[in-house]
Scaffold this motif. Structure first.
Motif, mmCIF file in Angstrom:
data_model
loop_
_atom_site.group_PDB
_atom_site.id
_atom_site.type_symbol
_atom_site.label_atom_id
_atom_site.label_comp_id
_atom_site.label_asym_id
_atom_site.label_seq_id
_atom_site.Cartn_x
_atom_site.Cartn_y
_atom_site.Cartn_z
ATOM 1 N N UNK A 182 0.810 -1.223 0.000
ATOM 2 C CA UNK A 182 0.000 0.000 0.000
ATOM 3 C C UNK A 182 0.843 1.273 0.000
ATOM 4 N N UNK A 183 2.170 1.133 -0.086
ATOM 5 C CA UNK A 183 3.047 2.291 -0.147
ATOM 6 C C UNK A 183 3.541 2.772 1.196
ATOM 7 N N UNK A 184 3.148 2.085 2.270
ATOM 8 C CA UNK A 184 3.639 2.450 3.592
ATOM 9 C C UNK A 184 4.956 1.726 3.877
ATOM 10 N N UNK A 185 5.683 2.260 4.800
ATOM 11 C CA UNK A 185 6.990 1.685 5.133
ATOM 12 C C UNK A 185 6.821 0.496 6.066
ATOM 13 N N UNK A 186 7.447 -0.597 5.707
ATOM 14 C CA UNK A 186 7.502 -1.761 6.592
ATOM 15 C C UNK A 186 8.760 -1.690 7.448
ATOM 16 N N UNK A 187 9.892 -1.411 6.808
ATOM 17 C CA UNK A 187 11.159 -1.331 7.527
ATOM 18 C C UNK A 187 12.113 -0.470 6.705
ATOM 19 N N UNK A 188 12.489 0.685 7.257
ATOM 20 C CA UNK A 188 13.375 1.607 6.541
ATOM 21 C C UNK A 188 14.835 1.215 6.663
ATOM 22 N N UNK A 189 15.139 0.263 7.516
ATOM 23 C CA UNK A 189 16.499 -0.270 7.641
ATOM 24 C C UNK A 189 16.368 -1.777 7.779
ATOM 25 N N UNK A 190 15.985 -2.402 6.702
ATOM 26 C CA UNK A 190 15.578 -3.800 6.702
ATOM 27 C C UNK A 190 16.768 -4.749 6.755
ATOM 28 N N UNK A 191 16.508 -6.020 7.076
ATOM 29 C CA UNK A 191 17.594 -7.010 7.081
ATOM 30 C C UNK A 191 18.240 -7.140 5.707
ATOM 31 N N UNK A 192 19.517 -7.477 5.720
ATOM 32 C CA UNK A 192 20.241 -7.691 4.474
ATOM 33 C C UNK A 192 19.826 -9.020 3.850
ATOM 34 N N UNK A 193 20.009 -9.156 2.545
ATOM 35 C CA UNK A 193 19.680 -10.443 1.912
ATOM 36 C C UNK A 193 20.568 -11.583 2.394
ATOM 37 N N UNK A 194 21.733 -11.258 2.965
ATOM 38 C CA UNK A 194 22.605 -12.298 3.513
ATOM 39 C C UNK A 194 22.126 -12.804 4.867
#
Length: 465
Positions: A440-452
């Motif tokens: 919906x365009x809202x932020x879930x996590x602005x400093x999210x976990x890395x793909x590693x």
């Protein structure tokens, strides 16, 4: 001193060339200055050489130059550095140090100095030359280090000799300033030797009882001690290390303030401690409750307009990128120059990689990001994209890299203006940075976990349920 590290200090509030000779801190003449490859003034406003600044020297046609600033303290130290050599001088508000050149028998020019604080500068040069002996007690390969006991013995011997030479420094006020500076260096090198030269970074704690006693004896309110960040170490060593290792550093920050408040009255020390604290938490702590972190600091530092102005945009960015907030709109282009917007991806969970071609940790994450993209390639509910913040001058380098590696997910790049907006809106201080936007365009996590991260698939799967 660590070879290659500039250890020059000058507490300064402003920097300007003064038109009145009587007010100049430094003036001089370097013949044929137009032939110098470079010539700089190196200084730090708060004695902290980790934050030293370099200002190019502007010469007149005949090689004259001048430099001035308003010192917050009576004395400071500044380095004049040129291609032909460098010299550090003790400066005093209202007094002038004169710089000239002298050639040796081989024709090599050296910088010379003269003025009221010549004896203090002579002492400074001798002190730094002799304390550099302590470098051989630990810097370099471990097998080359002498024992802790021998290192401390050498240091004690050097400092005892220098304190005898202090008597030659005139006037008395300059002698007292250099005595404080000597004490600061002595404390710094003691900590370095006791910690086996692991102490350069101020966020360090060591269980050694002798180390703890040395730190506890530091005067945290003396701005001279900022040179090697001793006030930071004094505060930090009164904080439970567990607080400093949390993902959210709010409790660490609140404890830091608790230790600071009764001990710190000097405005320079207060500013520098708070500046380092806020920068550390904002850059790496991302407090979940921004107001709980920021409001006590803002109240304590209300009289520090510079600090408030510096961090207000960052705090607003943290507030505006909390989970549930609408993501600030961003624009960027693909390799063909076609413009895209963040909102173009509404309707899907968006996992964003912010990176640059010059960033080694960023490139180390790319194979992991590729695996995540491969895992979700047939899932219409999620989209992975990479946004490069390479400067416009390096866009061809970016295009060449993605053309060669052919990543199987959309690649975008920002203009310099778009990079500035993205970095400001999301408070991006370091990359790689990963951001997750809800459908919906809202932020879930602005400093999210890395793909590693080993749990990244489970993390994303929960958002798709």
């Amino acid at each position: 001193m660590v070879k290659g590290m500039r250890r020059t200090i000058l507490p300064a509030l402003t920097f300007f060339v003064c038109a009145h000779a009587e007010a100049q801190l430094i003036k001089g003449n370097i013949p044929e200055s137009d032939k110098l490859k470079w010539a700089d003034i190196n200084y730090s406003r708060d004695f902290d050489f980790f934050k030293s600044k370099i200002q190019k020297i502007n010469f007149s046609p005949n090689g004259d130059f001048s430099w001035d600033t308003q010192l917050p303290n009576r004395y400071g130290i500044v380095s004049i550095e040129t291609y032909d050599g460098s010299v550090e001088v003790v400066v005093e508000q209202g007094e002038c140090m004169e710089i000239s050149t002298q050639s040796d028998k081989n024709g090599k020019r050296h910088l010379c100095y003269n003025g009221k604080n010549k004896s203090a500068t002579d002492y400074l040069r001798a002190l730094e030359h002799k304390t550099s002996i302590t470098a051989i007690t630990g810097y370099g390969n471990p097998e080359e280090r002498v024992s802790k006991e021998e290192g401390l013995r050498i240091l004690d011997e050097v400092i005892a000799d220098m304190r005898k030479q202090l008597k030659k420094v005139k006037p008395k006020a300059a002698r007292e300033f250099m005595a404080r500076y000597t004490d600061m260096l002595y404390t710094h090198y003691r900590l370095e030797i006791i910690s086996q030269h692991q102490d350069t970074h101020f966020r360090a704690q060591f269980p050694d009882e002798e180390y703890q006693k040395v730190v506890a004896a530091v005067n945290p309110d003396d701005p001279v001690n900022l040179t090697w960040q001793l006030p930071h170490k004094w505060v930090y060593n009164q904080i439970d290390p567990a607080l400093a290792n949390k993902d959210d550093l709010t409790d660490y920050a609140l404890r830091y303030l608790e230790v600071m408040k009764p001990a710190i009255t000097n405005p320079q020390v207060k500013h520098q401690l708070l500046d380092n604290l806020i920068d550390h938490v904002v850059a790496s702590g991302n407090p979940q409750d921004v107001d709980r972190f920021w409001n006590p600091i803002a109240e304590y530092a209300a009289d520090d307009a510079e600090l408030m102005e510096k961090y207000k945009p960052m705090i607003e960015a943290l507030r505006n990128t909390r989970a549930g907030k609408m993501a600030p709109e961003q624009t960027f282009c693909d390799a063909d120059g076609k413009q895209f917007r963040l909102s173009d991806f509404r309707g899907k969970v968006l996992y964003i990689d912010v990176w640059a071609t010059w960033c080694v940790p960023c490139k180390q994450e790319i194979p992991h990001f590729a695996k995540v993209a491969e895992h979700y390639k047939d899932n219409s509910g999620i989209q992975l994209i990479s946004i490069s913040i390479d400067k416009e001058a390096d866009h061809d380098k970016w295009r060449k890299m993605i053309a060669g590696e052919k990543p199987q997910w959309p690649q975008f790049v920002t203009s310099d203006a778009e990079d500035k907006k993205l970095s400001t809106d999301f408070n991006i201080k370091f990359i790689p940075r990963f951001i997750i936007i809800n459908a919906d365009g809202t932020i879930q996590n602005a400093d999210a976990p890395r793909p590693s991260d080993k749990d990244i698939i489970n993390y994303l799967d929960q958002l798709l349920d």
